[in-house]
Structure formats: structure tokens, C-alpha cells
Design a protein around this motif. Structure first.
Motif: not given
Length: 101
Positions: A35-48
Motif C-alpha cells: 500500500a505504501n511502497p515509499q516506506y521500503g516495502q517491495r512488490r512480492r510475487t509468489f509462485d505455485d
């Protein structure tokens, strides 16, 4: 001759796109967008593997405590491989309160 090559390359590109669409529709992949990527959280992609029942682990929840206006709660899970890590992280990020923290 040039138009035939163009049509042929277009057909190959179209087939590749259709194959990608079918593969992505059949997979259970999950992408977490913070929700707030400016605080350091990054996008995460999970596979099967993040959805496989074989990777399910027990997640222990600590007692929540409040300090001023903030509430904190600890979570712990005993894992032995990356698939279990992805499963536990996905389960935690599905909780809206944890995801936006």
C-alpha cells in the motif's frame, strides 16, 4: 516476400502471447503490491509453491501489546525450505492489517 515474413513473425508472436496467457491463467501465482511502497516495502510475487498444502506450516501468534497508540504482535513459524517461507509469508500478507503495516 517481406509481407509473408511480417505475417509469419506476427503469427509466432501471437502464439507466444496466447501460450503465456494460458500459462498465467492456469497458475495460482500471487503478487503482493504494498500500500505504501515509499516506506521500503517491495512488490512480492509468489509462485505455485506458496499455495501447496505440502508447504503449510503452523504460524504461532504472540500476545498483542499496545504502546501509546500502536499495537504490536509477533508471529513465528518453524520452516525448513523456501517453499514453506513463501507459504507463511503469503498467509501473513493476506491479512489486511499486516499487509498495510
Amino acid at each position: 516476400a517481406q509481407r509473408e515474413e511480417s505475417d509469419e513473425s506476427y503469427a509466432v508472436a501471437l502464439q507466444a502471447q496466447e501460450a503465456y496467457t494460458e500459462a498465467s491463467a492456469s497458475s495460482k501465482g500471487f503478487t503482493f503490491l504494498p500500500a505504501n511502497p515509499q516506506y521500503g516495502q517491495r512488490r512480492r510475487t509468489f509462485d505455485d509453491t506458496a499455495f501447496e498444502a505440502a508447504n503449510a506450516v503452523d504460524i504461532k501468534r504472540g500476545e498483542p501489546f499496545t504502546d501509546r497508540k500502536s499495537t504490536f504482535q509477533a508471529f513465528a513459524a518453524k520452516v525448513s525450505n523456501q517453499g514453506q517461507v513463501n507459504w507463511a509469508l503469503r498467509m501473513l500478507l493476506e491479512d489486511r492489517k499486516i499487509a498495510v503495516a
